[in-house]
Motif scaffolding. Structure first.
Motif, short mmCIF file in Angstrom:
data_model
loop_
_atom_site.label_atom_id
_atom_site.label_comp_id
_atom_site.label_asym_id
_atom_site.label_seq_id
_atom_site.Cartn_x
_atom_site.Cartn_y
_atom_site.Cartn_z
N ALA A 31 0.86 -1.18 0.00
CA ALA A 31 0.00 0.00 0.00
C ALA A 31 0.90 1.23 0.00
N PRO A 32 0.59 2.22 -0.80
CA PRO A 32 1.47 3.39 -0.89
C PRO A 32 1.42 4.27 0.36
N THR A 33 0.26 4.30 1.01
CA THR A 33 0.09 5.14 2.19
C THR A 33 -0.64 4.35 3.28
N LEU A 34 -0.57 4.86 4.50
CA LEU A 34 -1.29 4.19 5.59
C LEU A 34 -2.79 4.24 5.36
N GLN A 35 -3.31 5.37 4.84
CA GLN A 35 -4.75 5.43 4.58
C GLN A 35 -5.16 4.38 3.55
N ALA A 36 -4.34 4.16 2.54
CA ALA A 36 -4.65 3.13 1.55
C ALA A 36 -4.69 1.75 2.21
N ALA A 37 -3.78 1.51 3.15
CA ALA A 37 -3.79 0.24 3.87
C ALA A 37 -5.03 0.11 4.75
N MET A 38 -5.44 1.22 5.38
CA MET A 38 -6.65 1.19 6.20
C MET A 38 -7.88 0.87 5.35
N ASP A 39 -7.92 1.42 4.12
CA ASP A 39 -9.07 1.20 3.25
C ASP A 39 -9.19 -0.26 2.82
#
Length: 333
Positions: A31-39
């Protein structure tokens, strides 16, 4: 598992950090960002855990982790809902400004919605345009949740917690009374907050129990101890309760941050407690210290933060190893 966002762009660059905070490895292929991982947590979490295990065994490329290169784990978030789980703190700050303390505050959690479009990094300076605003620090615990449905129970709230981190919820104390007098909540008095260099999954925290993080939250001002309050003591509302309260009338999107409010312990007599220098556990904000000073001598002696002051917030494990890294910020006038 420990995750961080290195500075770069508005949302940072997701990396996995070793348990000792010495090394990191890139996670952009997951995932490029933590928010992307959260999603996409259901799919990303196993891959991130595998990467974390490989990092511990030296089986993947790694680089030195430097905390000053980290942004807050979520450099910006869809929502920042800060509670006030330590009702002792609520009682003290209300006493300091001469406001009554409703009995319902002990049974019904307080939460305000803070600005989340941009957080300070853990080593970024705290801007202060006017010293008369009364700049204060607030040492807190915060969690990041996955999707939470409206009407979620406490147990469902607990199950939604993905990550735990520390927070410096910056406050402008002298602006608060005027804003609250308008009966419309905080805004100008709550500028950008900062979070710890790393966020940690609850299963990696030995002292995470029943929605509370136990252990001393170390707060220092200019290299001297201000507070060592235990985050698991005197927490009236655990995180499951706070999350359920926040989700009573709305759903919470993945990546929502929920804060505990200022960590605060009562003294042995049930009162405000003593400063660290006097044998107490001290305070996680200056407002509490100033109230204690006013009660003792008729006037607060400790000033609010001014340019050049340095704040440090950290939590250590039983072996004195830093768990989340340190929030260390200098006030910039």
């Amino acid at each position: 598992m420990k995750l961080a966002s290195l500075k770069g762009g508005r949302d940072g660059r997701l990396v996995v950090v070793s348990n000792d905070l010495a090394w990191f490895t890139e996670a952009h292929h997951i995932a490029p960002t933590l928010q992307a991982a959260m999603d996409q947590w259901a799919g990303c979490e196993p891959a991130l855990r595998g990467l974390a295990e490989s990092l511990e065994h030296g089986a993947v490329p790694r680089e030195r982790f430097h905390e000053h290169e980290a942004a807050s784990p979520l450099p910006r978030a869809y929502q920042w809902a800060d509670g006030s789980a330590y009702v002792n703190h609520v009682a003290l700050v209300r006493q300091a400004r001469g406001a009554d303390m409703p009995q319902s505050f002990w049974t019904d959690p307080l939460i305000y919605q803070g600005g989340s479009d941009g957080f300070l990094g853990p080593r970024d300076a705290i801007p202060l345009a006017d010293p008369e605003w009364g700049l204060d620090l607030e040492g807190e615990i915060a969690v990041v949740v996955g999707d939470v449905a409206q009407g979620a129970t406490r147990e469902q709230g607990l199950a939604a917690i993905r990550l735990v981190m520390l927070c410096n919820d910056v406050s402008l104390r002298n602006l608060i009374p005027g804003e609250l007098a308008k009966s419309f909540g905080f805004f100008q008095s709550k500028p950008a907050s900062a979070f710890s260099p790393v966020a940690v999954t609850p299963d990696s925290l030995a002292d995470w129990k029943d929605g509370k993080l136990h252990g001393a939250l170390s707060v220092e001002l200019n290299g001297k101890p201000l507070g060592e309050a235990d985050a698991g003591v005197d927490m009236t509302f655990d995180f499951g309760t706070l999350i359920a309260h926040a989700a009573r009338t709305r759903s919470l999107a993945a990546g929502t941050i929920v804060g505990s409010g200022t960590v605060s312990n009562r003294g042995p007599d049930g009162g405000a407690g003593k400063p660290v220098a006097a044998g107490g556990v001290g305070y996680s904000c200056l407002a509490e210290l100033r109230l204690v000073e006013a009660l003792a001598s008729g006037a607060a002696k400790t000033p609010f933060l001014t340019a050049g002051d340095v704040v440090r917030i950290e939590m250590r494990d039983a072996k004195r190893h830093s768990i989340f890294g340190a929030i260390e910020q200098k006030v910039a006038g």
